[in-house]
Design a protein around this motif. Structure first.
Motif, short mmCIF file in Angstrom:
data_model
loop_
_atom_site.label_atom_id
_atom_site.label_comp_id
_atom_site.label_asym_id
_atom_site.label_seq_id
_atom_site.Cartn_x
_atom_site.Cartn_y
_atom_site.Cartn_z
N ILE A 197 0.70 -1.07 -0.07
CA ILE A 197 -0.13 0.05 0.03
C ILE A 197 1.05 1.24 0.02
O ILE A 197 0.76 2.25 -0.86
CB ILE A 197 -1.02 0.12 1.20
CG1 ILE A 197 -2.05 -1.11 0.92
CG2 ILE A 197 -1.71 1.15 1.50
CD1 ILE A 197 -2.99 -1.24 2.15
N ARG B 122 3.66 1.55 -1.23
CA ARG B 122 4.38 1.71 -2.50
C ARG B 122 3.41 2.39 -3.58
O ARG B 122 3.72 3.16 -4.18
CB ARG B 122 4.84 0.59 -3.25
CG ARG B 122 6.18 0.03 -2.52
CD ARG B 122 6.83 -1.34 -3.64
NE ARG B 122 5.87 -2.28 -3.36
CZ ARG B 122 6.06 -3.35 -2.79
NH1 ARG B 122 7.05 -3.38 -1.89
NH2 ARG B 122 5.31 -4.28 -2.65
N ALA B 123 2.07 1.85 -3.16
CA ALA B 123 1.11 2.43 -4.28
C ALA B 123 1.02 4.03 -4.18
O ALA B 123 1.03 4.84 -4.99
CB ALA B 123 -0.14 1.52 -3.84
N ILE C 246 3.38 6.39 -2.97
CA ILE C 246 4.62 6.51 -3.67
C ILE C 246 4.26 6.78 -5.01
O ILE C 246 4.68 7.73 -5.91
CB ILE C 246 5.81 5.96 -3.28
CG1 ILE C 246 6.04 6.09 -1.67
CG2 ILE C 246 7.10 6.73 -3.91
CD1 ILE C 246 7.12 5.43 -1.01
N ALA C 247 3.70 5.70 -5.71
CA ALA C 247 3.57 5.67 -6.90
C ALA C 247 2.58 6.89 -7.51
O ALA C 247 2.96 7.22 -8.66
CB ALA C 247 3.12 4.13 -7.55
N ALA D 232 0.82 4.97 -12.39
CA ALA D 232 0.24 4.04 -11.23
C ALA D 232 -1.14 3.58 -11.72
O ALA D 232 -1.42 2.29 -11.29
CB ALA D 232 0.09 5.01 -10.07
N GLU D 233 -2.04 4.09 -12.35
CA GLU D 233 -3.30 4.04 -12.70
C GLU D 233 -3.14 2.41 -13.63
O GLU D 233 -3.85 1.65 -13.63
CB GLU D 233 -4.05 4.89 -13.06
CG GLU D 233 -5.59 4.53 -13.88
CD GLU D 233 -6.43 4.53 -12.86
OE1 GLU D 233 -6.56 5.59 -11.75
OE2 GLU D 233 -7.61 3.56 -12.78
N ILE E 63 -3.34 0.24 -10.12
CA ILE E 63 -3.80 1.23 -8.80
C ILE E 63 -4.93 1.99 -9.15
O ILE E 63 -4.81 2.70 -10.21
CB ILE E 63 -2.32 1.75 -8.36
CG1 ILE E 63 -1.41 1.00 -7.83
CG2 ILE E 63 -2.85 2.46 -7.17
CD1 ILE E 63 0.02 1.73 -7.85
N ASN E 64 -6.02 1.59 -8.60
CA ASN E 64 -7.16 2.56 -8.41
C ASN E 64 -6.78 3.91 -7.90
O ASN E 64 -6.78 3.88 -6.62
CB ASN E 64 -8.30 1.89 -8.00
CG ASN E 64 -9.65 2.83 -8.21
OD1 ASN E 64 -9.47 3.83 -8.28
ND2 ASN E 64 -10.58 2.10 -8.51
N TYR F 106 -7.28 4.90 -3.64
CA TYR F 106 -5.96 4.86 -2.80
C TYR F 106 -5.48 6.26 -2.34
O TYR F 106 -5.14 6.28 -1.35
CB TYR F 106 -4.70 4.46 -3.74
CG TYR F 106 -4.54 2.84 -3.51
CD1 TYR F 106 -3.80 2.20 -2.44
CD2 TYR F 106 -5.29 2.00 -4.36
CE1 TYR F 106 -3.65 0.83 -2.32
CE2 TYR F 106 -5.21 0.58 -4.39
CZ TYR F 106 -4.23 0.01 -3.36
OH TYR F 106 -3.96 -1.21 -3.02
N LEU G 94 -7.91 6.42 0.57
CA LEU G 94 -7.24 5.43 1.59
C LEU G 94 -6.26 6.21 2.37
O LEU G 94 -6.07 6.34 3.65
CB LEU G 94 -6.63 4.20 1.02
CG LEU G 94 -5.92 3.13 2.13
CD1 LEU G 94 -7.16 2.76 3.18
CD2 LEU G 94 -5.28 2.05 1.22
N ILE H 86 -6.19 7.15 6.08
CA ILE H 86 -5.16 6.85 7.14
C ILE H 86 -4.86 8.07 7.79
O ILE H 86 -4.67 8.15 8.92
CB ILE H 86 -4.27 6.03 6.44
CG1 ILE H 86 -4.58 4.75 5.98
CG2 ILE H 86 -2.91 5.86 7.37
CD1 ILE H 86 -3.62 3.71 5.32
#
Ligand SMILES: Nc1ncnc2c1ncn2[C@@H]1O[C@H](COP(=O)(O)OP(=O)(O)O)[C@@H](O)[C@H]1O
Ligand SMILES: [Mg+2]
Lengths: 263, 355
Positions: free
Chosen positions: B201, B203-204, B206-207, B215-216, B220-221, B225, B228, B232
């Motif tokens: 997560i 890494r996603a 940072i991407a 990223a997409e 990765i949605n 993210y 998310l 967080i």
């Protein structure tokens, strides 16, 4: 090699009557392409012909104005890009798009994202299952690192790498997805002869060893004629020809398009 | 003097991926634990511990904002407002349900995360300056709602008294007692953040920060993210708000207004964007700075400034210094104190041989 010519071959990708306009500009107009499974399929054409736009629609970055896209038998026209990745489509970009804050290793690990499951809690704990998953996928990524001879650069942030290496890392990231369909947008552009030869080797190996279907945009005619099983030619947004390298080479319309546009 | 082996050879991926791969790192961790759990509470008096406590609370909030700002590349000027959500959640639970801290802390975090998702859903559809303005609006809207909803905020001056936390029947009154309540939570937050940012997560995130299009395309949605990351980040803010509320003994929205949100942005920028330890350094630095300024002005400054204006001058100096430091760090060292510290460490590691 030649099973693409026989009609019963399985289809990896079927694009039908695809169109995309930008304002008044017709980038892609009514293009249909059928890519049989396991082939290296090249898309060529002069600059601005619409090749990248076509690829962008296949990977889901642009929504087409018209037409449909099938991956195998599944209609993916309305699927968002992230979901297409989970279906097995991966790509590289004409103007390299790596995650420059991450190392080579982590860029490749990003390619594993769709195959990994760790949720928020597991990630916070990084224990047991999440860690095992990380190790398991790290192993897959290390195989790709070996394959692409990137071992010495594992820990390097990709932003610091030379151009040719960045292209190679980007290929690695796409391979880490373990795609069934790999889209490469000018993977050899801007490379020197040696780098080009390496890249050709990798493309052939990926296709040969893993049976990955590859759709490839490239300008170097020598390379294209050498490695492609089939070729589609775009000009000003329309497909003007497709067929085997020999058929395309001798097509008068193709010759016209290339000579006419100053190539 | 440290000695490092010329090579410490990792024989499997698991040890290569460990949080503290080198023996020296593990020794350092034990050293820190001794320092913070034994030496420091023995050596410091109540006043000094009260400063450490407030800094330790700030660390949690800074970690949360850095996950959003430094790792995911999304700005929020409403971090303080999410703290107030946590604060009032905990205070109401303590007041009406007599809830203990081990319930109020996660509940405050979760409520803030929930509100975070509600705010994030429309806001994260836009980027950059628009996102900044949307979160700024959220800051004011949440403030306004709390201030005008007595059911939530207790009515009188929108504040609710908070009982002291209690562990095994012992009520934590002194700063030293609070220290042993706050520090483990801060330590937990630091470790959890280290884990998160090296996970799938993290890494996603940072991407998305580095290349949202790629990223997409890699699966990765991006919108989900981002949401998310926002949730967080708000969770950390909520927990921070609960801790402040226990610390001050009162929940009041005035403790979480816009300047607090700015303070937390300053912590991330000065400490180091996209760095866990940077969040820690930044939080400590920004907490200590006004205290140092006040100390300096009260001892030395009185000779230059009319005593009647001292308080005002101190307040202004704080703003000027923060503003200046944010600009200096953004321009000169975008990687913040963390990078400066690494440079110093690397220098001494090879000392006396410069390279
Ligand atoms: N995002 C965009 N906005 C506007 N025009 C675009 C965009 N992308 C491509 N085009 C236009 O569409 C045409 C095809 O571009 P492209 O697909 O990049 O060609 P190729 O990759 O074959 O060189 C060009 O005229 C280009 O200017
Ligand atoms: Mg192109």
């Amino acid at each position: 090699m030649s099973d693409g010519a026989n009609g019963s071959a399985e289809i990896a990708l079927r694009v039908e009557n695809l169109s995309k306009n930008f304002g008044g500009v017709k980038a892609v107009g009514d293009v249909s392409v059928t890519v049989p499974k396991g082939l290296i399929y090249a898309i060529i054409g002069p600059n601005g012909a619409g090749k990248t736009t076509l690829l962008n629609m296949i990977s889901g970055f642009y929504a087409p104005d018209q037409g449909s896209i099938h991956l195998g038998n599944e209609d993916i026209t309305r699927l968002n890009p992230a979901n297409r990745a989970t279906k097995g489509i991966a790509r590289t970009f004409q103007n390299i798009a790596l995650f420059n804050g991450l190392t080579v290793l982590d860029n490749l690990m990003m390619g594993r994202h769709v195959h990994m499951k760790a949720g928020v809690l597991a990630s916070f704990l990084y224990w047991g299952k999440a860690q095992r998953e990380e190790v398991e996928h790290r192993r897959r990524v290390e195989e790709i690192i070996d394959f692409l001879k990137l071992s010495d650069l594992r820990r390097e942030p990709t932003g610091a790498l030379a151009y040719g290496l960045r292209k190679r890392v980007e290929l690695g990231r796409a391979l880490a997805v373990e795609p069934s369909l790999l889209l490469l947008d000018e993977p050899m552009a801007g490379m020197n002869q040696e780098e080009k030869e390496d890249m050709v080797r990798y493309v052939l190996d990926v296709n040969g060893e893993f049976g990955t279907t590859i759709v490839l945009i490239e300008h170097d005619m020598g390379v294209i004629m050498d490695i492609s099983d089939r070729i589609a030619v775009l000009d000003q947004g329309s497909k003007i020809a497709d067929g085997t390298p020999d058929e395309v080479r001798n097509n008068p319309q193709v010759i016209e398009a290339y000579l006419g546009s100053g190539h | 003097m440290y000695f490092r082996q010329s090579g410490y050879y990792k024989t499997n991926y698991k040890s290569d991926m460990a949080l503290l791969p080198l023996p020296i790192g593990q020794a350092t961790a034990i050293g820190y634990a001794l320092l913070f759990f034994v030496i420091l509470p023995l050596a410091f008096d109540e006043y000094l511990l009260s400063i450490v406590n407030i800094a330790a609370i700030a660390v949690v909030g800074a970690l949360g904002l850095n996950i959003l700002l430094g790792y995911t590349g999304q700005i929020s000027i409403g971090h303080g407002a999410f703290m107030s959500v946590g604060a009032y959640t905990a205070a109401n639970m303590a007041k009406y349900l007599d809830a203990p801290f081990w319930l109020t802390l996660p509940a405050g975090g979760l409520m803030a995360a929930l509100i975070g998702v509600i705010v994030g859903m429309p806001s994260l559809r836009v980027k950059g300056l628009y996102l900044a303005i949307a979160t700024l609006a959220a800051q004011f809207i949440i403030e306004w709602i709390l201030n005008h909803t007595p059911v939530i905020s207790g009515g009188i001056q929108a504040s609710i008294e908070m009982p002291r936390p209690e562990i095994f029947g012992v009520v934590l009154e002194t700063q030293a007692e609070l220290y042993f309540f706050i520090l483990p939570i801060t330590a937990l937050a630091i470790i959890a953040t280290f884990n998160l940012v090296r996970s799938r997560i993290g890494r996603a995130f940072i991407a998305i920060r580095d290349q949202d299009v790629a990223a997409e395309i890699i699966g990765i949605n991006v919108y989900r993210y981002k949401l998310l990351a926002f949730a967080i980040s708000s969770f950390y803010a909520g927990v921070t708000g609960v801790l402040y509320t226990y610390y001050f003994g009162i929940a009041n929205y005035e403790a979480f207004q816009l300047p607090i949100s700015i303070d937390y942005l300053a912590m991330c920028i000065i400490g180091g964007l996209g760095s866990v330890m940077g969040s820690v350094y930044g939080a400590v630095f920004v907490t200590l700075l006004p205290i140092v300024i006040r100390f300096f002005m009260e001892t030395v400054g009185v000779f230059f400034v009319d005593g009647n204006y001292l308080a005002q001058v101190i307040a202004q100096m704080r703003l000027i210094l923060f503003g200046g430091l944010i600009i200096v760090f953004l321009v000169v060292e975008p990687e913040g104190l963390n990078k400066l510290w690494q440079n110093i460490r690397n220098y001494f590691r090879v000392w006396p041989f410069s390279y």
